[in-house]
Design a protein around this motif. Structure first.
Motif, short mmCIF file in Angstrom:
data_model
loop_
_atom_site.label_atom_id
_atom_site.label_comp_id
_atom_site.label_asym_id
_atom_site.label_seq_id
_atom_site.Cartn_x
_atom_site.Cartn_y
_atom_site.Cartn_z
N VAL A 1 0.86 -1.18 0.00
CA VAL A 1 0.00 0.00 0.00
C VAL A 1 0.90 1.23 0.00
CG1 VAL A 1 -1.79 1.26 1.24
CG2 VAL A 1 -1.81 -1.24 1.24
N GLN A 2 0.60 2.20 -0.88
CA GLN A 2 1.40 3.40 -0.98
C GLN A 2 0.59 4.63 -0.61
OE1 GLN A 2 2.63 2.59 -5.19
NE2 GLN A 2 4.69 3.01 -4.44
N THR A 3 1.26 5.64 -0.06
CA THR A 3 0.62 6.92 0.17
C THR A 3 0.55 7.69 -1.14
OG1 THR A 3 2.69 8.10 0.62
CG2 THR A 3 1.62 6.98 2.48
N GLU A 4 -0.20 8.79 -1.15
CA GLU A 4 -0.30 9.59 -2.37
C GLU A 4 1.06 10.16 -2.77
OE1 GLU A 4 -1.76 13.96 -0.96
OE2 GLU A 4 -3.27 12.39 -0.75
N ASP A 5 1.89 10.51 -1.79
CA ASP A 5 3.22 11.03 -2.11
C ASP A 5 4.13 9.95 -2.67
OD1 ASP A 5 2.54 13.59 -1.28
OD2 ASP A 5 3.27 13.29 0.76
N GLU A 6 4.04 8.74 -2.12
CA GLU A 6 4.89 7.65 -2.60
C GLU A 6 4.54 7.26 -4.03
OE1 GLU A 6 5.84 5.29 1.60
OE2 GLU A 6 3.99 4.86 0.50
N VAL A 7 3.25 7.18 -4.32
CA VAL A 7 2.87 6.77 -5.68
C VAL A 7 3.16 7.87 -6.68
CG1 VAL A 7 0.44 7.55 -5.67
CG2 VAL A 7 1.08 5.51 -6.95
N ALA A 8 3.02 9.13 -6.28
CA ALA A 8 3.36 10.24 -7.18
C ALA A 8 4.84 10.23 -7.50
CB ALA A 8 2.95 11.57 -6.54
N LEU A 9 5.68 10.03 -6.49
CA LEU A 9 7.13 10.02 -6.71
C LEU A 9 7.53 8.87 -7.64
CD1 LEU A 9 9.96 11.06 -6.11
CD2 LEU A 9 9.98 9.62 -4.06
N ALA A 10 6.97 7.69 -7.41
CA ALA A 10 7.31 6.55 -8.26
C ALA A 10 6.87 6.77 -9.71
CB ALA A 10 6.66 5.28 -7.70
N ALA A 11 5.67 7.35 -9.89
CA ALA A 11 5.17 7.59 -11.24
C ALA A 11 6.03 8.61 -11.98
CB ALA A 11 3.72 8.06 -11.18
N VAL A 12 6.34 9.72 -11.33
CA VAL A 12 7.13 10.77 -11.98
C VAL A 12 8.56 10.31 -12.22
CG1 VAL A 12 8.06 13.10 -11.68
CG2 VAL A 12 5.66 12.64 -11.13
N THR A 13 9.12 9.53 -11.31
CA THR A 13 10.46 8.97 -11.52
C THR A 13 10.48 8.09 -12.77
OG1 THR A 13 10.97 9.02 -9.15
CG2 THR A 13 12.29 7.55 -10.52
N GLY A 14 9.44 7.29 -12.95
CA GLY A 14 9.34 6.46 -14.16
C GLY A 14 9.27 7.30 -15.42
N LEU A 15 8.55 8.40 -15.37
CA LEU A 15 8.47 9.29 -16.53
C LEU A 15 9.81 9.96 -16.80
CD1 LEU A 15 5.02 10.88 -15.68
CD2 LEU A 15 5.50 9.48 -17.69
N GLU A 16 10.49 10.36 -15.74
CA GLU A 16 11.79 11.01 -15.92
C GLU A 16 12.80 10.05 -16.53
OE1 GLU A 16 11.58 14.34 -12.34
OE2 GLU A 16 12.54 12.40 -11.95
N ARG A 17 12.63 8.77 -16.30
CA ARG A 17 13.52 7.76 -16.89
C ARG A 17 13.13 7.40 -18.32
NH1 ARG A 17 13.73 3.68 -11.64
NH2 ARG A 17 15.22 4.90 -10.40
N GLY A 18 12.02 7.95 -18.78
CA GLY A 18 11.59 7.68 -20.16
C GLY A 18 10.65 6.52 -20.30
N GLY A 19 10.02 6.08 -19.21
CA GLY A 19 9.13 4.93 -19.28
C GLY A 19 7.84 5.21 -20.03
N PHE A 20 7.28 4.17 -20.59
CA PHE A 20 5.96 4.27 -21.24
C PHE A 20 4.89 3.66 -20.35
CE2 PHE A 20 2.92 1.53 -23.62
CZ PHE A 20 2.01 2.52 -23.92
N LEU A 21 5.02 2.37 -20.02
CA LEU A 21 4.07 1.69 -19.14
C LEU A 21 4.73 1.57 -17.78
CD1 LEU A 21 1.36 0.25 -18.79
CD2 LEU A 21 2.43 -1.84 -19.68
N ILE A 22 4.27 2.38 -16.82
CA ILE A 22 4.99 2.58 -15.57
C ILE A 22 4.19 2.04 -14.40
CG2 ILE A 22 5.89 4.36 -14.02
CD1 ILE A 22 6.12 6.13 -16.61
N THR A 23 4.83 1.21 -13.61
CA THR A 23 4.24 0.73 -12.37
C THR A 23 4.98 1.36 -11.19
OG1 THR A 23 5.57 -1.27 -12.72
CG2 THR A 23 3.21 -1.41 -13.21
N THR A 24 4.39 1.29 -10.00
CA THR A 24 4.89 2.11 -8.91
C THR A 24 5.40 1.34 -7.70
OG1 THR A 24 2.68 2.34 -7.93
CG2 THR A 24 3.34 3.99 -9.59
#
Length: 341
Positions: A259-282
């Motif tokens: 289970v993730q908090t809103e801040d944890e899931v936001a950080l994981a999602a944006v980190t995936g985008l910054e790495r150039g991901g397309f289909l991103i899990t958190t």
């Protein structure tokens, strides 16, 4: 997910980001994080009071309070016209420029067994979790792909940064779980929409690089990138509401899930985008579910790690799959199950 590259593929400093479902949960967490990174943030939701509270919260984390701007729009996005209105309002607010990044994050789950779910609820779940994002994608891409500038070349230093359209799906799009029939088909459709749009935008991005485009028509202002984020369980008011309708067997299947908090899931999602991901899990369970269900979806980064991980997961699923099936079977065997009249 871009493991061999340190380049930031998702620059937001000074750019305008539109986030739907931005008044609580993951949307609020995204607004906070992007404000910290220097973005101008616009949030959209239905309830103005919640929007006002969220906007005050998000703007308090601005990287540059003197220059960053924040705005909230109340809208019901299951209407195509409302999606168009929101984009018009944001463009006007943004000095005539469309938003640089649009995140279709609005959604809600109503977990219950399929035959116990009213047909109106099945339809409303598809409206909220698929059509709201599809309408926003349609309106956004029509806006972004208008011919407005001369041709840019890949090496042109003045070529604008790419625009990003992001959809929030769910790990429920990868594996069918008893009790999520009203919700997971819509999220699976959203993932497939992202797959398809990712392919289609190559047509327009390639046209921007055409050696001989029609001189009178111009080309789109910037390249467009499509992404899909699939989080798991997030602690939020929405999650609390889900527990009210969730069948006990679904809770059994979810035992031990991260289970993730809103801040944890936001950080994981944006980190995936910054790495150039397309289909991103958190989180790790989501990574495994994604790897085991990639099919024709684009691999992140070079795809080597995704491919190897998918082999491991497919072997593990020889044991995980039957275990999940037996849990549902045994629950029905030992508990009373409500049958249709």
């Amino acid at each position: 997910m871009g493991i061999f590259s340190r380049k930031n593929h998702f620059e937001v400093d000074g750019r305008t980001v539109l986030i739907t479902g931005g008044s609580q949960g993951m949307g609020r967490g995204l607004g906070k994080l992007l404000a910290q990174k220097g973005a101008n943030v616009v949030i959209v939701a239905r309830t103005q009071g919640k929007l006002d509270e969220a906007l005050k919260y998000i703007s308090s984390f601005a990287k540059s309070p003197q220059t960053q701007r924040f705005h909230a729009i109340s809208a019901d996005l299951i209407s195509p016209e409302e999606n168009a209105r929101v984009l018009d309002e944001v463009t006007t607010w943004n000095d005539g420029h469309p938003p640089d990044i649009v995140w279709a994050n609005a959604g809600m789950a109503h977990p219950s067994l399929f035959i116990e779910t009213p047909l109106e609820t099945l339809r409303s779940q598809m409206d909220m979790n698929y059509w709201a994002a599809a309408y926003l994608a349609h309106a956004t891409l029509k806006l972004w792909l208008r011919p407005v500038t001369p041709k840019a070349t890949p090496t042109d230093p003045e070529s604008p940064k790419p625009r990003h359209f992001i959809m929030t799906s769910s790990v429920a799009c990868f594996v069918g779980i008893a009790g999520y029939c009203p919700y997971s088909p819509a999220k699976a459709a959203l993932r497939n929409l992202a797959d398809t749009l990712r392919s289609e935008v190559n047509l327009y991005n390639g046209f921007r690089r055409s050696k001989n485009p029609p001189s009178s028509s111009g080309v789109p202002a910037a390249d467009v990138h499509i992404h899909c984020v699939a989080p798991g369980t997030i602690t939020s008011p929405g999650y609390a509401n889900e527990q009210l309708t969730k069948h006990p067997v679904t809770m059994v299947l979810e035992e031990g899930d991260a289970v993730q908090t809103e801040d944890e899931v936001a950080l994981a999602a944006v980190t995936g985008l910054e790495r150039g991901g397309f289909l991103i899990t958190t989180q790790w369970l989501g990574h495994a579910m994604r790897a085991g269900a990639l099919g024709g979806s684009a691999r992140n980064g070079w795809g080597v790690m995704d491919t190897v991980f998918s082999w491991v997961v497919n072997i593990a699923w020889l044991f995980i799959g039957p275990d999940m099936e037996s849990k549902v079977w045994n629950w029905g065997k030992t508990n009373e199950v409500k049958l249709p009249a």
